[in-house]
Write a protein that holds these residues in place. Structure first.
Motif, short mmCIF file in Angstrom:
data_model
loop_
_atom_site.label_atom_id
_atom_site.label_comp_id
_atom_site.label_asym_id
_atom_site.label_seq_id
_atom_site.Cartn_x
_atom_site.Cartn_y
_atom_site.Cartn_z
N VAL A 296 19.98 71.32 -38.19
CA VAL A 296 21.17 71.27 -37.33
C VAL A 296 21.00 70.21 -36.24
CG1 VAL A 296 22.03 73.60 -37.75
CG2 VAL A 296 20.37 73.21 -35.94
N GLU A 297 19.76 70.02 -35.81
CA GLU A 297 19.53 68.98 -34.81
C GLU A 297 19.72 67.61 -35.42
OE1 GLU A 297 16.17 70.84 -31.89
OE2 GLU A 297 15.55 70.13 -33.83
N PRO B 118 21.51 76.54 -27.21
CA PRO B 118 22.35 77.72 -27.51
C PRO B 118 21.80 78.57 -28.65
CG PRO B 118 23.71 75.76 -27.31
CD PRO B 118 22.28 75.30 -27.25
N ILE B 119 21.16 77.92 -29.63
CA ILE B 119 20.67 78.68 -30.78
C ILE B 119 19.42 79.47 -30.42
CG2 ILE B 119 19.81 78.51 -33.15
CD1 ILE B 119 21.59 76.10 -33.53
N HIS C 173 26.44 78.51 -33.79
CA HIS C 173 27.01 79.09 -32.58
C HIS C 173 28.43 78.60 -32.32
CE1 HIS C 173 25.25 75.27 -31.62
NE2 HIS C 173 25.80 75.25 -30.43
N GLN D 278 8.42 73.29 -27.75
CA GLN D 278 9.17 72.18 -28.35
C GLN D 278 8.20 71.08 -28.81
OE1 GLN D 278 12.44 71.68 -28.88
NE2 GLN D 278 12.58 69.48 -29.12
N PHE E 245 32.56 68.51 -32.72
CA PHE E 245 31.30 68.32 -32.00
C PHE E 245 30.95 66.86 -31.76
CE2 PHE E 245 26.72 68.09 -31.52
CZ PHE E 245 26.48 69.09 -30.61
N GLN F 232 24.28 66.94 -44.77
CA GLN F 232 23.05 67.52 -45.28
C GLN F 232 23.26 68.45 -46.46
OE1 GLN F 232 22.04 68.00 -41.49
NE2 GLN F 232 19.92 67.31 -41.61
N LYS G 21 23.18 71.03 -26.32
CA LYS G 21 24.37 71.56 -26.97
C LYS G 21 24.10 72.28 -28.28
CE LYS G 21 27.25 70.20 -23.92
NZ LYS G 21 28.05 71.17 -23.16
N VAL G 22 22.96 71.99 -28.91
CA VAL G 22 22.68 72.62 -30.20
C VAL G 22 21.43 73.51 -30.12
CG1 VAL G 22 22.11 72.24 -32.62
CG2 VAL G 22 23.75 70.76 -31.47
N ALA H 146 23.91 72.55 -42.80
CA ALA H 146 23.42 72.48 -41.42
C ALA H 146 24.54 72.59 -40.41
CB ALA H 146 22.61 71.19 -41.21
N LEU H 147 25.42 73.57 -40.59
CA LEU H 147 26.50 73.78 -39.62
C LEU H 147 25.92 74.40 -38.35
CD1 LEU H 147 29.34 75.14 -41.91
CD2 LEU H 147 28.77 72.80 -41.30
N PHE H 148 26.59 74.17 -37.22
CA PHE H 148 26.12 74.76 -35.97
C PHE H 148 26.52 76.23 -35.95
CE2 PHE H 148 27.30 70.27 -34.83
CZ PHE H 148 26.01 69.79 -34.95
N LEU I 29 6.47 66.21 -23.07
CA LEU I 29 6.85 67.62 -23.10
C LEU I 29 5.68 68.51 -22.68
CD1 LEU I 29 8.82 67.79 -26.48
CD2 LEU I 29 9.77 68.13 -24.21
N ARG J 129 21.19 65.45 -25.27
CA ARG J 129 22.41 66.25 -25.37
C ARG J 129 22.34 67.18 -26.57
NH1 ARG J 129 26.98 65.40 -22.37
NH2 ARG J 129 28.90 66.32 -23.20
N SER K 293 23.31 66.84 -35.65
CA SER K 293 23.86 66.43 -34.37
C SER K 293 23.51 64.98 -34.06
CB SER K 293 23.34 67.35 -33.27
OG SER K 293 23.63 66.83 -32.02
#
Lengths: 355, 282, 285
Positions: free
Chosen positions: C173-174, C194-195, A87, C98, A96, A79, C190-191, A83-85, B10, C186, C177
């Motif tokens: 970030v999603e 936690p954020i 956490h 969400q 990951f 990206q 996992k993303v 868009a790094l994680f 949802l 997942r 992933s």
């Protein structure tokens, strides 16, 4: 290997992409050039599976993946803003995909460590493994983002303006490194950019997009010297383009040599590359387009001179330092600009090159 | 991409919960208000008898008027006290940490049970309460003021203290969000302090006032504990009526009072939401 | 400018008086909790300073005419109820928020019907629920009818907190992933989760606090086993004693210490993270 077949996409009735088709071969670096709003990012997101097209198909190795969800495509996507994680640290960011992907998930930590370490070495991040993403520089973030994608060995890797947020120095270095990394891994890259030099320098093949269409595709060399479409010529930012009634005057005034009359009669626009124009004193008897020198811009390896024609249009002339010494011109003096007939490209009313 | 089906999936748990445990009880309340009530039992035969009784009884209609009077008084007083405080916190305290600290200070009392906080007003306001003792010590009054406790006044004081924070919070939030450069450029353009307040701060803080008013309104209208603790059961609000009716198993009557209360509240909230779109303020 | 400065002073003093107004009853409560017992009442003057009422709350005081607060069971019920409410309303709040990340038709209606839960006065909802339970012959209990109403009340708060969190959430970030081949479920675990966790934590805190102190909704639906607020409300009818004040002081101190522990844990974890980030510390895991 990847084939995109007449993709259409609109947002709330406004077309964003129409009839996009192209192919990507094995082990190829493709650049996709377009200004903002040209639809290039939309196209990338559709390939990645983050958007669904309204019509059209995408094939990967002959399989139709148009409706396959993003996480099952095996298409990597780097990206624009990394868009790094936030956490996770650098190592965990890169690991990951291996740890959590649906297919072929890795559980053997020693294997993960080996693969990640190899990738970290390849992108030059050794020693940064334990840092959090907030603690590294922009260039390093870019590398993490790239490594994170490449370590999962995708079939193909999409890069959305990967160098856009880097400073000029870093950009140049990453340009070379990106190509080296790609060669090392043998994965095809599709690199989207709004910068024509990046697109020209990096791509083995180059696509030019404008207003949701692909206006031209081919080798960068061809696109640069012989843009088939006026929009391609414009997006190179290297041409002076004259249109409409005034064009005829320029044709008469500025050309050295003859242009066939049949061509001229069909032409609506003409384009002359900035580095193909020669400048002479107005006192000289030589013919040429009269223009007033305004100012110049020194860019290190080249100089750009700005002229104003009599009908108040700006005409730019470029000199490469490797070819000639910089000219000494007086501001507000009049000069004559001229060029060879063969260096002038003529376009018809549909903006297509007249050959 | 997730499909539209995913969105509804949802939403499903929340929506089902709201339908079963919020919408259904409210509908049930309206329905029961039309049941036939006798002294000892209630029958699902539809009648408007309870409604007629409610509006023809001085006790109940009087309670409605008293409820509205006390609500409006508390609303206005919380606004008058709350706005200057919010203005100070949001506009004059520039240090973010101090700002947060002040807001937290306002919230700390909430960690004590609401009911204990209400009861704590008794030794404060009583004939031998803290206020009378202090006023007598410094010689402002000779004899203790007796109207402080077990009157409408004590109910209002108690409610204002408990609910004023809900007015301060939203207003301070909106004022704190005003872009500093906006005020500075207005000042550079020669606007006086009062002009800046009227033309910039007041309109931009209005959504906070609305949200605060909605909070205070729904809480005060549903009140009964403060009234029963601080009025010595002399001040009966609609909430208290509902409690006593339920206590004597007069469900239909309680339901009528409940529906009336809901209508008053819904009308006010609807008017407020016309002025400001709550969704855009998040 | 002078006018502004004097206004600032005026507002400052006003705010100070305001804080005094907020804390006045509190201070009085604190003083009176040290009233002599068991004869001393919840009013001035202090007959003699003592900790009798604290002992009384803890159950150490010898039996007297003042009945002990039903702390043991009621407190456990209240804490259990608050915990369950916290879990359910936070989960639903996160799910609904969400869903709100995408535009969908009818979102306005859904939004306001969720918000309705915090707007409808508790007495009304309690009454409606009691009527409904009677109609269907359902027993009213703190863990059934009262619990569902607690969730109706706290769920909108959790939803609003999460909505605000998601408004500031960077969805790229999603996408990253997903494009790494990680499934949506997942990815959320996992993303996303936690954020948004700090936001979830404050939504939980909100829900717990509101439910723990909630009482008008419980009054008609709680059945015969009382929760803590109901137990306190029960003392309204009879005489009140300083043991309530002692209890109030204790609960305030308790929640205050909880918050201090929370703050310490938070600062320790950020410091550890910073240490890891700068590479001063070996990888602990």
């Amino acid at each position: 290997m990847l084939e995109v077949r007449s993709i259409f996409k609109g947002f709330a009735g406004v077309p964003a992409l129409s009839d996009i088709s192209f192919e990507v071969s094995e082990n190829e670096y493709i650049t996709l050039l377009g200004s903002s709003g040209s639809g290039k990012s939309v196209m990338l997101r559709i390939m990645a599976g983050l958007l669904n097209p309204d019509a059209g198909q995408i094939f990967l190795r002959g399989e139709d993946i148009t409706n396959r969800p993003c996480h099952e495509r095996r298409i990597g996507f780097v990206q624009q803003k990394y868009a790094l994680f936030p956490h996770l640290n650098v190592f965990d960011n890169i690991a990951f995909g291996l740890r959590h992907r649906n297919n072929d998930r890795m559980t053997d930590e020693s294997l993960i460590t080996r693969k990640v370490s190899e990738m970290i070495e390849l992108v030059g991040l050794t020693g940064q493994e334990q840092k959090m993403t907030g603690q590294i520089s922009g260039g390093q973030k870019q590398r993490v983002s790239l490594a994170r994608t490449l370590v999962t060995s995708p079939e193909i890797c999409l890069l959305d303006e990967p160098l856009g947020a880097l400073d000029a120095n870093l950009r140049e270095r990453m340009t070379i490194e990106l190509q080296n990394i790609r060669k090392e891994l043998g994965i095809s890259f599709i690199h989207v950019t709004g910068n024509e030099f990046e697109a020209l320098a990096m791509g083995q093949k180059m696509l030019v997009m404008s207003e949701g269409r692909i206006v031209q595709q081919g080798e960068p060399q061809t696109l640069y010297t012989m843009p088939q479409d006026l929009i391609t010529a414009k997006s190179m930012h290297s041409f002076n383009i004259f249109s409409g009634d005034m064009m005829a005057d320029y044709l008469k005034a500025g050309i050295k040599g003859k242009v066939p009359a049949t061509k001229i009669s069909r032409a609506s626009h003409c384009a002359v590359r900035m580095d193909k124009i020669s400048v002479a004193n107005s006192s000289a008897k030589a013919s040429g387009l009269e223009a007033t020198f305004l100012t110049s811009e020194f860019l290190g390896n080249k100089v750009i001179y700005f002229f104003k024609t009599n009908d108040n249009r700006i005409c730019e002339v470029e000199d490469h330092m490797s070819l000639s010494e910089p000219k000494l011109l007086n501001a507000n003096s009049t000069y004559r600009l001229s060029w060879d007939a063969s260096d002038m490209l003529l376009y018809d009313e549909n903006k297509q090159l007249i050959s | 991409m997730r499909s539209n089906k995913g969105t509804w999936l949802l939403l499903a748990p929340g929506m089902i919960w709201i339908l079963l445990f919020l919408v259904a009880p409210l509908i049930m309340m309206v329905y029961v208000s039309f049941w036939t009530q006798t002294t000892f039992s209630i029958k699902p035969d539809l009648t408007t008898q309870s409604w007629v009784n409610f509006f023809s009884s001085d006790t109940y209609f009087g309670a409605l008027l008293r409820t509205i009077k006390i609500w409006l008084t508390v609303l206005i007083v919380t606004l008058l006290i709350g706005y200057p405080v919010a203005l100070y916190i949001g506009q004059f305290i520039k240090n973010k940490t101090l700002q947060t600290a002040l807001l937290v200070t306002c919230v700390i009392p909430f960690w004590t049970s609401f009911l204990i906080r209400v009861l704590a007003w008794r030794p404060m306001l009583g004939k031998e309460g803290a206020i009378n003792i202090i006023l007598q010590k410094i010689g402002i009054i000779d004899a203790p003021i007796e109207v402080l406790l077990f009157t409408e006044l004590s109910v209002i004081i108690g409610m204002v203290q408990i609910y004023v924070v809900f007015m301060v919070g939203p207003i301070a939030f909106m004022i704190g969000r005003i872009d500093e450069s906006l005020i500075e450029s207005a000042r550079d353009l020669g606007a006086s302090a009062s002009t800046i307040f009227r033309r910039i701060i007041l309109p931009l803080s209005l959504p906070g006032v609305i949200v605060g008013s909605i909070f205070v309104t729904v809480m005060v209208l549903g009140e009964f504990a403060t009234a029963s603790a601080l009025s010595g059961r002399k001040v009966n609000l609609l909430g208290n009526i509902i409690i006593t009716q339920v206590g004597s198993l007069k469900w239909a009557f309680a339901a009528v009072a409940g529906v009336v209360l809901t209508i008053v509240m819904a009308a006010f909230v609807a008017v407020m939401l016309r002025i400001v779109n709550l969704r855009n303020q998040i | 400018m002078d006018k502004v400065v004097s206004l600032k002073w005026f507002l400052g003093i006003f705010t100070a008086l305001f804080v005094l107004f907020l804390y006045g009853p509190f201070i009085v409560m604190g003083i009176l909790s040290f009233q002599q017992g068991p004869e001393g009442g919840p009013q001035f003057p202090i007959i003699e300073w003592s900790t009798y009422w604290y002992q009384h709350v803890m159950g150490y005081a010898p039996p007297s005419r003042v009945a002990p607060l039903p702390i043991g069971e009621a407190l456990i019920r209240s804490l259990t109820l608050a915990f369950a409410t916290m879990v359910v309303s936070t989960v639903m709040g996160v799910l609904t928020a969400q869903a709100f990340r995408r535009r969908f038709r009818g979102s306005g209606l859904v939004f306001y019907s969720v918000i309705l839960g915090m707007i409808v006065p508790g007495v009304l909802l309690g009454l409606g629920m009691a009527l409904l339970a009677n109609q269907f012959g359902i027993d009213r209990n703190w863990w059934s009818t009262a619990f569902v109403l607690h969730v109706v009340y706290t769920y909108p708060f959790a939803f609003l907190v999460m909505l605000a969190i998601f408004n500031r959430f960077d969805a790229s970030v999603e996408e990253a992933s997903l494009s790494l081949g990680v499934s949506p479920a997942r990815t959320f675990r996992k993303v996303t989760f936690p954020i948004i966790f700090p936001g979830v934590l404050s939504a939980m805190l909100f829900a717990f606090t509101l439910s723990y102190d909630e009482f008008p909704r419980t009054l008609f639906t709680g059945g015969s086993d009382v929760t803590m607020p109901l137990a306190i409300y029960g003392t309204f009818a009879v005489e009140i004693h300083p043991n309530l004040f002692a209890f109030g002081v204790l609960t305030t101190l308790f929640s205050f210490s909880l918050l201090v522990i929370y703050a310490i844990l938070l600062s320790v974890s950020t410091r550890r993270q910073r240490a890891r980030a700068s590479g001063l510390q070996e990888d602990i895991s």
